[in-house]
Design a protein around this motif. Sequence first.
Motif, PDB file in Angstrom:
ATOM      1  N   LEU A  72      52.338  27.388  37.750  1.00  0.00           N
ATOM      2  CA  LEU A  72      51.248  27.219  38.718  1.00  0.00           C
ATOM      3  C   LEU A  72      50.638  25.825  38.565  1.00  0.00           C
ATOM      4  O   LEU A  72      50.146  25.252  39.534  1.00  0.00           O
ATOM      5  CB  LEU A  72      50.183  28.292  38.500  1.00  0.00           C
ATOM      6  N   VAL A  73      50.641  25.309  37.357  1.00  0.00           N
ATOM      7  CA  VAL A  73      50.242  23.922  37.077  1.00  0.00           C
ATOM      8  C   VAL A  73      51.179  23.412  35.987  1.00  0.00           C
ATOM      9  O   VAL A  73      51.638  24.190  35.170  1.00  0.00           O
ATOM     10  CB  VAL A  73      48.782  23.818  36.570  1.00  0.00           C
ATOM     11  N   ASP A  74      51.500  22.120  35.979  1.00  0.00           N
ATOM     12  CA  ASP A  74      52.337  21.657  34.869  1.00  0.00           C
ATOM     13  C   ASP A  74      51.532  20.905  33.814  1.00  0.00           C
ATOM     14  O   ASP A  74      52.033  20.631  32.732  1.00  0.00           O
ATOM     15  CB  ASP A  74      53.567  20.869  35.338  1.00  0.00           C
ATOM     16  N   GLU A  75      50.283  20.592  34.133  1.00  0.00           N
ATOM     17  CA  GLU A  75      49.399  20.036  33.111  1.00  0.00           C
ATOM     18  C   GLU A  75      48.152  20.914  33.041  1.00  0.00           C
ATOM     19  O   GLU A  75      47.228  20.749  33.828  1.00  0.00           O
ATOM     20  CB  GLU A  75      49.023  18.588  33.454  1.00  0.00           C
ATOM     21  N   PRO A  76      48.117  21.851  32.105  1.00  0.00           N
ATOM     22  CA  PRO A  76      47.021  22.814  32.054  1.00  0.00           C
ATOM     23  C   PRO A  76      45.690  22.184  31.646  1.00  0.00           C
ATOM     24  O   PRO A  76      45.661  21.185  30.925  1.00  0.00           O
ATOM     25  CB  PRO A  76      47.480  23.821  31.004  1.00  0.00           C
ATOM     26  N   ALA A  77      44.611  22.786  32.106  1.00  0.00           N
ATOM     27  CA  ALA A  77      43.275  22.370  31.688  1.00  0.00           C
ATOM     28  C   ALA A  77      43.125  22.595  30.187  1.00  0.00           C
ATOM     29  O   ALA A  77      43.781  23.470  29.609  1.00  0.00           O
ATOM     30  CB  ALA A  77      42.230  23.187  32.445  1.00  0.00           C
ATOM     31  N   ALA A  78      42.258  21.809  29.569  1.00  0.00           N
ATOM     32  CA  ALA A  78      42.064  21.901  28.122  1.00  0.00           C
ATOM     33  C   ALA A  78      41.744  23.328  27.689  1.00  0.00           C
ATOM     34  O   ALA A  78      42.231  23.803  26.661  1.00  0.00           O
ATOM     35  CB  ALA A  78      40.960  20.942  27.691  1.00  0.00           C
ATOM     36  N   GLU A  79      40.963  24.028  28.499  1.00  0.00           N
ATOM     37  CA  GLU A  79      40.566  25.396  28.124  1.00  0.00           C
ATOM     38  C   GLU A  79      41.746  26.372  28.140  1.00  0.00           C
ATOM     39  O   GLU A  79      41.652  27.458  27.565  1.00  0.00           O
ATOM     40  CB  GLU A  79      39.484  25.895  29.088  1.00  0.00           C
ATOM     41  N   ASP A  80      42.840  26.005  28.788  1.00  0.00           N
ATOM     42  CA  ASP A  80      44.000  26.900  28.860  1.00  0.00           C
ATOM     43  C   ASP A  80      45.089  26.538  27.855  1.00  0.00           C
ATOM     44  O   ASP A  80      46.099  27.251  27.749  1.00  0.00           O
ATOM     45  CB  ASP A  80      44.597  26.874  30.272  1.00  0.00           C
ATOM     46  N   GLU A  81      44.885  25.462  27.105  1.00  0.00           N
ATOM     47  CA  GLU A  81      45.964  24.981  26.235  1.00  0.00           C
ATOM     48  C   GLU A  81      46.331  25.978  25.144  1.00  0.00           C
ATOM     49  O   GLU A  81      47.503  26.143  24.821  1.00  0.00           O
ATOM     50  CB  GLU A  81      45.601  23.629  25.620  1.00  0.00           C
ATOM     51  N   ALA A  82      45.354  26.664  24.571  1.00  0.00           N
ATOM     52  CA  ALA A  82      45.661  27.616  23.501  1.00  0.00           C
ATOM     53  C   ALA A  82      46.519  28.759  24.044  1.00  0.00           C
ATOM     54  O   ALA A  82      47.498  29.173  23.401  1.00  0.00           O
ATOM     55  CB  ALA A  82      44.376  28.162  22.879  1.00  0.00           C
ATOM     56  N   ALA A  83      46.186  29.239  25.243  1.00  0.00           N
ATOM     57  CA  ALA A  83      46.974  30.321  25.841  1.00  0.00           C
ATOM     58  C   ALA A  83      48.385  29.845  26.165  1.00  0.00           C
ATOM     59  O   ALA A  83      49.359  30.582  26.002  1.00  0.00           O
ATOM     60  CB  ALA A  83      46.283  30.841  27.100  1.00  0.00           C
ATOM     61  N   VAL A  84      48.501  28.598  26.599  1.00  0.00           N
ATOM     62  CA  VAL A  84      49.822  28.043  26.901  1.00  0.00           C
ATOM     63  C   VAL A  84      50.668  27.966  25.627  1.00  0.00           C
ATOM     64  O   VAL A  84      51.843  28.331  25.622  1.00  0.00           O
ATOM     65  CB  VAL A  84      49.693  26.661  27.564  1.00  0.00           C
ATOM     66  N   ARG A  85      50.070  27.513  24.525  1.00  0.00           N
ATOM     67  CA  ARG A  85      50.820  27.439  23.263  1.00  0.00           C
ATOM     68  C   ARG A  85      51.272  28.829  22.828  1.00  0.00           C
ATOM     69  O   ARG A  85      52.395  29.004  22.343  1.00  0.00           O
ATOM     70  CB  ARG A  85      49.962  26.798  22.159  1.00  0.00           C
TER      71      ARG A  85
END
Length: 63
Positions: free
Chosen positions: A36-49
């Motif tokens: 949905l995005v290829d550069e996630p917002a800082a607040e979503d980075e932990a969930a992405v990892r």
Amino acid sequence: MRIKADTERCIGAGMCALTAPKVFDQSEEDGTVLLLVDEPAAEDEAAVRRAVQVCPSGALSLD
Ligand code: SF4
């Protein structure tokens, strides 16, 4: 952080979309990952990892 998703490796398990639903979705056709995005917002980075770690096929990677 930039996400790469290899749809050839993706097996459509959906763990990414469950783990980080603001960032990942699945194709209605075959269940493979959609970014949905290829550069996630800082607040979503932990969930992405977490999503990268739980993906069973190794289809997700981070730059
Ligand atoms: S968790 Fe991995 S295998 Fe499952 S849909 Fe997401 S990218 Fe594909």
